[in-house]
Scaffold this active site. Structure first.
Site, PDB file in Angstrom:
ATOM      1  N   ASP A 116      33.147  44.031  45.769  1.00 61.47           N
ATOM      2  CA  ASP A 116      33.001  43.624  44.722  1.00 61.47           C
ATOM      3  C   ASP A 116      31.709  43.371  45.110  1.00 61.47           C
ATOM      4  OD1 ASP A 116      32.344  44.515  41.690  1.00 61.47           O
ATOM      5  OD2 ASP A 116      33.933  44.360  41.454  1.00 61.47           O
ATOM      6  N   ASP A 218      28.919  46.049  40.661  1.00 61.69           N
ATOM      7  CA  ASP A 218      29.027  45.178  39.397  1.00 61.69           C
ATOM      8  C   ASP A 218      27.760  45.940  38.611  1.00 61.69           C
ATOM      9  OD1 ASP A 218      30.591  43.858  38.005  1.00 61.69           O
ATOM     10  OD2 ASP A 218      28.926  43.153  37.511  1.00 61.69           O
ATOM     11  N   GLU A 260      29.196  51.267  39.608  1.00 64.48           N
ATOM     12  CA  GLU A 260      29.454  50.379  38.177  1.00 64.48           C
ATOM     13  C   GLU A 260      28.168  50.515  36.628  1.00 64.48           C
ATOM     14  OE1 GLU A 260      31.647  47.607  34.928  1.00 64.48           O
ATOM     15  OE2 GLU A 260      30.340  47.110  35.887  1.00 64.48           O
ATOM     16  N   HIS A 334      40.220  46.266  35.552  1.00 61.23           N
ATOM     17  CA  HIS A 334      40.069  44.725  35.655  1.00 61.23           C
ATOM     18  C   HIS A 334      39.307  44.704  33.762  1.00 61.23           C
ATOM     19  CE1 HIS A 334      36.337  44.788  37.057  1.00 61.23           C
ATOM     20  NE2 HIS A 334      36.047  43.631  36.294  1.00 61.23           N
ATOM     21  N   ASP A 335      38.366  45.535  33.061  1.00 62.76           N
ATOM     22  CA  ASP A 335      37.777  45.639  32.040  1.00 62.76           C
ATOM     23  C   ASP A 335      38.333  46.180  30.833  1.00 62.76           C
ATOM     24  OD1 ASP A 335      36.195  43.425  32.878  1.00 62.76           O
ATOM     25  OD2 ASP A 335      34.872  45.459  33.846  1.00 62.76           O
TER      26      ASP A 335
HETATM   27  C1  GLC Z   1      31.393  43.964  34.829  1.00 62.55           C
HETATM   28  C2  GLC Z   1      32.997  43.511  34.936  1.00 62.55           C
HETATM   29  C3  GLC Z   1      33.175  42.170  34.590  1.00 62.55           C
HETATM   30  C4  GLC Z   1      32.303  41.563  34.481  1.00 62.55           C
HETATM   31  C5  GLC Z   1      30.853  41.911  34.073  1.00 62.55           C
HETATM   32  C6  GLC Z   1      29.631  41.210  34.248  1.00 62.55           C
HETATM   33  O1  GLC Z   1      31.075  44.307  33.924  1.00 62.55           O
HETATM   34  O2  GLC Z   1      34.034  44.661  36.062  1.00 62.55           O
HETATM   35  O3  GLC Z   1      34.240  42.327  34.998  1.00 62.55           O
HETATM   36  O4  GLC Z   1      32.321  40.266  33.733  1.00 62.55           O
HETATM   37  O5  GLC Z   1      30.283  42.709  35.060  1.00 62.55           O
HETATM   38  O6  GLC Z   1      29.879  40.852  36.156  1.00 62.55           O
END
Ligand code: GLC
Ligand code: CA
Length: 564
Positions: A116, A218, A260, A334-335
């Site tokens: 990640d 991310d 992402e 995970h979100d």
């Molecule tokens: C992304 C991650 C999340 C995190 C955010 C800030 O959305 O998936 O878990 O809190 O970025 O890094």
């Protein structure tokens, strides 16, 4: 060439060429949330040796790639998405030696490790930020985004943090504000500074040299932000930076990269993942997730499930990236809440609906991602009080919503449906205490349903959700039509049933799925009626597609026929 229209036109032109086949087209990715996967030393927190101890489990499922949520050194304000040292491992997770061993043990089994990459921001404990805070003259000042207060002394502008409140925090040391689009302890890096980019690329190359198989990036759509214009995602230089990153790091390597991108549209997805764009392999798009959220209250108040809408969103992405670019396929991460709780029926038909969802997802065109525990049908967690939650976003939102007048009960109801901790309770390995996750007290409570929902039980039952996933993963390797077949949807306005076909080289795969907890009659279009071979089903195999079918609750199957 920075103009969006020009870039898109060029990408569309490229799409007329045949697609180049890549190893990750046929791969299945499994996401591990290290904190909650397997705790080998009994301190209540999952660790890298724990992940290594489960490689055979992942291999037998058929996994090719393991994406690890962040394992770097971190004060864990946001469970590792706040990094204080990019080139070291969080001590609770292990050491670099543990990591190297994980990579080599995975490689021995034919699997790759994807890291990640969290480079929109760092932790406030990162040495760069500690230096940056020292004041305007410091060489690291411009590694972050500092602005003078507004004339009234308040924040420079109205940008908001995703975790609630303003995106600006005043630092008393210099009297200036720094930007943080997430928590106050996650200051945003300044990507406009070439020195920042150079440091990031150096760090990425250091990991690539260690033999990783790729990066999940991310909130990567944020790195082109232009804060003074209040532009956060899709800034004017976003794609320039990604192309530069590609050139200076992984461009010559055969790795998997996935961004992402909550803001992605089918058009921008072609820019990220189009061939000859030299950016990423694919992105995560979230339109199927956000279309279920309330216009006002977002995910904290959900809307009734609308299958017609879901089909149209998923279909839109299938069509848009059919000739160029590449889709990622996922229900959870995970979100997000647990797939079976969100889209299926975790109480009435847990196994049937979990298998139906897997069938629909894995047979679309794209690379499927499985979130840990999804393959055994793990569900949302029935926490009843805010004290049971650990997630910073949920805790912040709780405070803000209660201040705004929401009742605690209402908040918990929303959290039960959509809070991030639904996905973060420990992996349920067995019926042993704490679900076999740890011998000590876990950092977050285990879902109380672990005695019935666990990996041990799933693996011994031939008809389990786990074996259904295993079959889907194996089918992808055997049938090119699953990987490359042209997607077409049918019965778009049917409120209960999802039907699509995939066609390649004289073969047609038809997927039929009932999204309801009751029998549903369906009349198939003439073109689809034919005998074939049932590749997978969650009830009895179906080998004839007749005019009139009656689907059982959450029934799903796929029939392969020769069309020539
Ligand atoms: C992304 C991650 C999340 C995190 C955010 C800030 O959305 O998936 O878990 O809190 O970025 O890094
Ligand atoms: Ca541990």
């Amino acid at each position: 060439m920075n103009d969006f229209q020009d870039q898109l036109a060029a990408a569309i032109k490229q799409a007329e060429l045949p697609i180049e086949r890549k190893w990750w087209h046929t791969a299945t990715v499994y996401q591990v949330y290290p904190r909650s996967f397997c705790d080998l030393n009994g301190d209540g927190v999952g660790d890298i040796p724990g992940i290594t101890s489960k490689l055979d489990y992942l291999k037998s499922l058929g996994i090719d790639v393991i994406w690890l949520s962040p394992i770097y050194k971190s004060p864990m304000d946001d469970n590792g998405y706040d990094i204080s040292d990019y080139q070291d491992i969080a001590p609770e997770f292990g050491t670099l030696a543990d990591f190297d061993r994980l990579v080599s043990e995975a490689r021995n089994r034919g699997m790759g490790i994807v890291l990640d990459l969290v480079v929109n921001h760092t932790s406030d404990e990162h040495p760069w930020f500690l230096e940056s805070r020292k004041g305007p003259g410091n060489p690291f000042r411009d590694f972050y985004i500092w602005r003078k207060p507004a004339p009234d002394g308040g924040p420079p502008n109205s940008l908001k943090s995703s975790f609630g409140g303003p995106a600006w925090t005043l630092d008393p040391l210099s009297g200036e504000y720094y930007l943080h689009l997430f928590s106050t302890r996650q200051p945003d890096l300044n990507w406009e500074n070439p020195a920042v980019r150079a440091e990031i690329y150096k760090m990425m190359n250091w990991w690539l040299e260690r033999g990783i198989a790729g990066f999940r990036m991310d909130v990567i759509d944020y790195i082109g932000k232009q804060v003074d214009r209040e532009i956060v995602h899709d800034g004017p230089h976003l794609h320039d930076y990604l192309q530069e990153m590609n050139r200076r790091t992984f461009g010559n390597r055969d790795i998997l990269t996935v961004g992402e991108t909550w803001s992605a549209t089918p058009g921008s997805a072609l820019l990220y993942s189009g061939r000859n764009r030299h950016e990423l392999s694919m992105v995560f798009q979230f339109e199927h997730v956000t279309q279920q959220w309330d216009e006002m209250f977002g995910k904290w108040r959900s809307k009734p499930f609308d299958l017609v809408k879901l089909k149209s969103v998923l279909g839109k992405w299938q069509y848009a990236l059919s000739d160029d670019g590449w889709n990622s396929l996922f229900w959870g991460n995970h979100d997000l809440p647990r797939a079976v709780s969100k889209y299926g029926d975790a109480t009435g038909y847990p196994a049937e609906s979990a298998k139906m969802l897997a069938t629909v997802l894995h047979l679309m065109k794209g690379t499927p991602f499985i979130y840990q525990g999804e393959e055994i049908g793990m569900t949302n967690v029935p926490f009843t009080t805010i004290e049971q939650y650990r997630d910073i976003e949920t805790l912040n939102m709780h405070r803000l919503h209660i201040e705004a007048g929401l009742s605690p009960e209402e908040f918990i109801k929303g959290a039960n449906e959509n809070a991030r901790d639904n996905a973060r309770t420990p992996m349920q390995w067995s019926a042993a205490p704490y679900g076999g996750f740890s011998t000590g007290v876990p950092w977050i409570e285990v879902n109380p349903n672990y005695p019935t929902i666990n990996a041990e039980r799933e693996m011994t039952d031939e008809k389990s959700i786990w074996n259904h996933y295993r079959k889907l993963i194996a089918l992808r390797k055997r049938h090119p039509v699953i990987v490359y077949g042209i997607y077409q949807s049918w019965l778009d306005s049917h409120p209960d049933v999802f039907v699509y076909s995939r066609t390649l080289d004289g073969e047609r795969l038809v997927v039929v799925a009932n999204f309801r907890a009751r029998e549903v009659p369906v009349e198939l279009p003439g073109e689809l009626r034919m005998p074939g071979e049932c590749l997978i089903s969650n009830y009895e195999p179906v080998d004839r597609l007749d005019e009139n079918l009656t689907l059982k609750p959450y029934e799903a199957f796929a029939v392969l026929a020769r069309t020539l």
